[in-house]
Design a protein around this motif. Structure first.
Motif, PDB file in Angstrom:
ATOM      1  N   ASP A  85       0.875  -1.169   0.000  1.00 13.33           N
ATOM      2  CA  ASP A  85       0.000   0.000   0.000  1.00 13.33           C
ATOM      3  C   ASP A  85       0.913   1.219   0.000  1.00 13.33           C
ATOM      4  O   ASP A  85       2.135   1.073  -0.174  1.00 13.33           O
ATOM      5  CB  ASP A  85      -0.978  -0.009   1.186  1.00 13.33           C
ATOM      6  N   GLU A  86       0.384   2.405   0.241  1.00 10.55           N
ATOM      7  CA  GLU A  86       1.263   3.565   0.105  1.00 10.55           C
ATOM      8  C   GLU A  86       2.272   3.672   1.242  1.00 10.55           C
ATOM      9  O   GLU A  86       3.183   4.489   1.205  1.00 10.55           O
ATOM     10  CB  GLU A  86       0.468   4.857  -0.119  1.00 10.55           C
ATOM     11  N   THR A  87       2.197   2.756   2.245  1.00 11.39           N
ATOM     12  CA  THR A  87       3.131   2.861   3.367  1.00 11.39           C
ATOM     13  C   THR A  87       4.171   1.744   3.417  1.00 11.39           C
ATOM     14  O   THR A  87       5.048   1.765   4.264  1.00 11.39           O
ATOM     15  CB  THR A  87       2.385   2.859   4.714  1.00 11.39           C
ATOM     16  N   GLY A  88       4.036   0.743   2.559  1.00  9.19           N
ATOM     17  CA  GLY A  88       5.053  -0.304   2.623  1.00  9.19           C
ATOM     18  C   GLY A  88       4.664  -1.591   1.914  1.00  9.19           C
ATOM     19  O   GLY A  88       3.659  -1.649   1.197  1.00  9.19           O
ATOM     20  N   PHE A  89       5.506  -2.605   2.137  1.00  9.24           N
ATOM     21  CA  PHE A  89       5.297  -3.919   1.520  1.00  9.24           C
ATOM     22  C   PHE A  89       5.040  -4.975   2.577  1.00  9.24           C
ATOM     23  O   PHE A  89       5.494  -4.838   3.713  1.00  9.24           O
ATOM     24  CB  PHE A  89       6.543  -4.335   0.723  1.00  9.24           C
ATOM     25  N   LEU A  90       4.347  -6.045   2.166  1.00 10.75           N
ATOM     26  CA  LEU A  90       4.118  -7.149   3.087  1.00 10.75           C
ATOM     27  C   LEU A  90       4.089  -8.454   2.314  1.00 10.75           C
ATOM     28  O   LEU A  90       3.536  -8.540   1.212  1.00 10.75           O
ATOM     29  CB  LEU A  90       2.784  -6.963   3.826  1.00 10.75           C
ATOM     30  N   GLU A  91       4.703  -9.467   2.922  1.00 12.16           N
ATOM     31  CA  GLU A  91       4.699 -10.776   2.303  1.00 12.16           C
ATOM     32  C   GLU A  91       3.550 -11.602   2.886  1.00 12.16           C
ATOM     33  O   GLU A  91       3.289 -11.536   4.087  1.00 12.16           O
ATOM     34  CB  GLU A  91       6.017 -11.458   2.645  1.00 12.16           C
ATOM     35  N   ILE A  92       2.876 -12.345   2.027  1.00  8.35           N
ATOM     36  CA  ILE A  92       1.765 -13.175   2.512  1.00  8.35           C
ATOM     37  C   ILE A  92       1.977 -14.609   2.041  1.00  8.35           C
ATOM     38  O   ILE A  92       2.335 -14.821   0.874  1.00  8.35           O
ATOM     39  CB  ILE A  92       0.423 -12.645   1.984  1.00  8.35           C
ATOM     40  N   VAL A  93       1.768 -15.578   2.943  1.00  9.94           N
ATOM     41  CA  VAL A  93       1.943 -16.980   2.522  1.00  9.94           C
ATOM     42  C   VAL A  93       0.729 -17.831   2.908  1.00  9.94           C
ATOM     43  O   VAL A  93       0.036 -17.545   3.878  1.00  9.94           O
ATOM     44  CB  VAL A  93       3.190 -17.631   3.177  1.00  9.94           C
ATOM     45  N   TRP A  94       0.504 -18.843   2.081  1.00  8.99           N
ATOM     46  CA  TRP A  94      -0.498 -19.867   2.398  1.00  8.99           C
ATOM     47  C   TRP A  94       0.173 -21.223   2.276  1.00  8.99           C
ATOM     48  O   TRP A  94       1.064 -21.399   1.440  1.00  8.99           O
ATOM     49  CB  TRP A  94      -1.659 -19.814   1.413  1.00  8.99           C
ATOM     50  N   PHE A  95      -0.251 -22.154   3.065  1.00  8.39           N
ATOM     51  CA  PHE A  95       0.344 -23.493   2.989  1.00  8.39           C
ATOM     52  C   PHE A  95      -0.636 -24.483   2.371  1.00  8.39           C
ATOM     53  O   PHE A  95      -1.825 -24.472   2.690  1.00  8.39           O
ATOM     54  CB  PHE A  95       0.742 -23.961   4.392  1.00  8.39           C
TER      55      PHE A  95
END
Ligand code: ADP
Ligand code: MG
Length: 684
Positions: A85-95
């Motif tokens: 988003d305009e404030t940063g990055f995030l990693e998302i995972v699913w197993f």
């Protein structure tokens, strides 16, 4: 689509899903939209990535900035995306959900709710719920999200989708049935708004409005129905005249004096006979408070005035116990008691029917079989029901509509606060036996783990040597019945053959035939059995004063009210009695529950503690009171709504008791159908 349609007509619901929903009691479209969430998750607070709280559940919005990819490490597949988003990055995972690689669109905008942890110095959200952001309403994120009781692998996401979509197409059919005036005066929102917002609340305020309205509605229907039953009873003429209320001859043969509490109840009962309507009274009294003798006095009065008396108990074992104790007294007075139950042999039943019809049988004691149509009374004047919670509102209604209008007394051992009693038993007058008979000693209760078995067994042996008896209760829950029954039976064998070799040990359980059960109970009454191992068949009402120890195995599997009922089986004579709760359970709640049992013995206090520990309390399971389960109202927490409802329904009842006015037409229809969907614990 119509509200009454089968759920199969809903898009996305086929055979298989429809079966799953049916298991939850959902058969029609209407059932589905009235399947209210059991809880909510507030996901309305959508955070910016920079504000994420570590190790907490967060809801965030973002755009997928790299192509989703799935990697495989041994048996684990990991699907990974990166959003911003305009404030940063995030990693998302699913197993182990490799298909997500194709579902989640690169450059798509989504909303996610999941736990964020730190991994290799980077923030990572694990296996979140997600939804694409487009012009459709968000169902699982970015809002207050409903959570449904769904045990049959029907996912929350699917539930939400199906309900939302169904609501969309039938919303206009949701009919208001509360009269306008009641809506206005109580500031209630309309029904369609309530149903929509109980599932998908727009905001907090809408949710509370919706919930208030639905809880009000539910309690209002119940209350109004009960008032109607009461009205029917009060307006029915009572031709059963009780003039002679001299009970001295009966009291003379009684081995004890009535307590003040019993006398007070007796007085209230006798007062009823001065009115020209039938008695319709509930006696509430804790286990062992001495309700039976009140029933006996009433029976005596009935017979003395020339009427027959029917005494009903919920089980064969209890009914025959009552029969024995009645017979012992009434034989002395030359009053004929007979026993009648569905499990008797045809010939015995025929004989009983004949005695009843001729009027030779004066007090008829049995199960509910005795008020069936086949049984023709010569002149039934009094009906007494023991353990009222097995004899619900519906049965009360049926009875109230039967031809005769006898005096009716129901007895229950479930303590509930007075305000609540007034509501649950709105159709009955209430008397309370609030003190136990004198000389009753406190039952010493201990809570131990299974390392204590050797000591418990020695204690039981010593007790038997002193010619006293004991119960050992083994819980059995339905799902596993077969295995559990096996366990109980083999446990009995083990105790018989290895522990109590020189004592009489028997087992009684619900799967036995009635005469087998009866035989065991008879022998237990006579003192021929030292230790009776039992599943919960003996829970209500058994009275064997010589039994002084109650051992409850896996005690954590019982609720407080059941434990209280079970413990009440001992301490009924003059000998010191004990209750041993055996449990290895580790959970805090279980421990607290069992410690509460150790600390308190008063049923009213226990019911309050139960409420504190469990939030609702199984003492108050409405079923126990023969009242239909509440879908949304909580009889304890919603006490304020209850009080308001009570006022409103009494007012309405005064204005239009039979709901014949035009403005009450829809309400009448709803109330007339009120009991149709209730499964009966007892059928007449
Ligand atoms: P419950 O209210 O649980 O049905 P019961 O009627 O079975 O209780 O009474 C419990 C025991 O107390 C019985 O053994 C009964 O004989 C005895 N009892 C009842 N009333 C009195 C009294 N006034 N004085 C002494 N004992 C009593
Ligand atoms: Mg009783």
């Amino acid at each position: 689509m119509q509200l009454n349609d089968d759920i199969i007509s809903i898009k996305n619901i086929g055979e298989e899903r429809s079966k799953k929903l049916q298991k939850l009691g959902i058969f029609t479209v209407n059932d589905l939209i009235e399947y209210f969430p059991r809880d909510y998750d507030d996901r309305s607070n959508v955070l910016k990535i920079k504000d994420i709280e570590l190790n907490k559940i967060n809801t965030i919005k973002g755009k997928v900035v790299i192509k989703p990819e799935t990697t495989k490490i041994k048996h684990l597949s990991i699907t990974k995306i990166r959003i911003s988003d305009e404030t940063g990055f995030l990693e998302i995972v699913w197993f182990n959900q490799p298909y997500l690689k194709n579902t989640i669109k690169y450059k798509g905008e989504y909303i996610f709710t999941g736990k964020v942890i730190e991994k290799y110095g980077r923030l990572q959200m694990e296996a979140p719920d997600y939804e694409i952001i487009d012009d459709r309403q968000l169902l699982s994120n970015g809002r207050i999200v409903p959570i449904y009781a769904s045990t049959y692998k029907f996912s929350q996401k699917l539930f939400r989708e199906v309900i939302s979509q169904t609501l969309g197409s039938v919303k206009d059919q949701i009919k208001e049935f509360l009269p306008k005036e009641i809506l206005r005066e109580n500031n209630l929102c309309d029904r369609a708004f309530a149903i929509e917002n109980i599932h998908f609340p727009k905001d907090d305020k809408s949710f509370f409005k919706a919930r208030y309205r639905l809880a009000f509605e539910e309690l209002f229907l119940l209350q109004t129905k009960l008032l109607q039953i009461k009205g029917i009873l009060e307006h029915k003429q009572c031709n059963i005249n009780i003039k002679d209320t001299n009970i001295k001859p009966f009291l003379d043969i009684l081995p004890f004096k009535l307590t003040d509490a019993q006398n007070k109840v007796l007085k209230e009962m006798l007062n009823d006979f001065k009115l020209d309507k039938a008695m319709n009274r509930l006696i509430q009294g804790d286990v062992g408070s001495g309700k039976t003798v009140i029933a006996q006095i009433l029976s005596y009065i009935g017979v003395n005035n020339g009427y027959q008396v029917a005494v009903m108990a919920p089980t064969d074992v209890l009914a025959s116990q009552h029969f024995e104790s009645f017979k012992k007294l009434f034989d002395k007075l030359n009053i004929k008691c007979i026993f009648l139950s569905g499990s008797q042999k045809a010939k015995e039943k025929r004989e009983a029917y004949e005695l009843i019809e001729k009027g030779e049988a004066q007090i008829i004691i049995g199960t509910h079989a005795i008020i069936q149509d086949k049984v023709i009374f010569k002149n039934l004047g009094v009906v007494i029901t023991d353990e009222q919670h097995r004899f619900g509102v519906k049965q009360r209604e049926i009875l109230s509509k039967k031809g005769e209008n006898p005096h009716t007394l129901v007895m229950t051992a479930t303590p509930i606060p007075r305000t609540l009693a007034l509501i649950l038993y709105g159709d009955l007058d209430i008397s309370i036996i609030d003190k136990l008979p004198p000389g009753r000693q406190k039952i010493d209760t201990v809570y131990v783990n299974s390392t204590y078995y050797p000591r418990i067994y020695n204690f039981l042996k010593k007790n038997a040597d002193e010619k006293r008896q004991a119960y050992i209760i083994c819980p059995m829950i339905e799902e596993n019945e077969k295995n559990e029954l096996k366990a109980v039976l083999s446990y009995t064998e083990e105790l018989k053959n290895e522990v109590f070799t020189s004592y009489n040990v028997e087992c009684i359980h619900g799967k036995m035939k009635n005469d087998e059960k009866q035989d065991i109970m008879d022998r237990f009454y006579k003192g021929e059995i030292d230790i009776l191992i039992s599943t919960t068949v003996i829970e209500v009402g058994i009275n064997v004063p010589n039994a002084t120890i109650m051992v409850i195995e896996n005690a954590e599997r019982f609720g407080i009210s059941q434990l209280h009922q079970l413990r009440g089986r001992v301490g009924r004579g003059s000998d010191k009695s004990y209750c041993v709760l055996v449990s290895d359970a580790k959970s805090k709640q279980s421990k607290e529950r069992l410690n509460t049992m150790v600390k308190y013995s008063d049923g009213f206090i226990l019911s309050e503690k139960d409420l504190e520990i469990r939030g609702t309390g199984d003492f108050f399971g409405t079923r126990q009171h023969g009242v239909p389960d509440m879908k949304i109202a909580n009889l304890y927490k919603d006490m304020e709504i209850l009080k308001q409802v009570q006022k409103v329904s009494i007012m309405l009842y005064k204005k239009d008791p039979l709901l014949l006015k035009d403005e009450n037409k829809d309400l009448k229809e709803k109330i007339d159908n009120f009991f149709n969907n209730i499964d009966n614990t007892v059928s007449l």
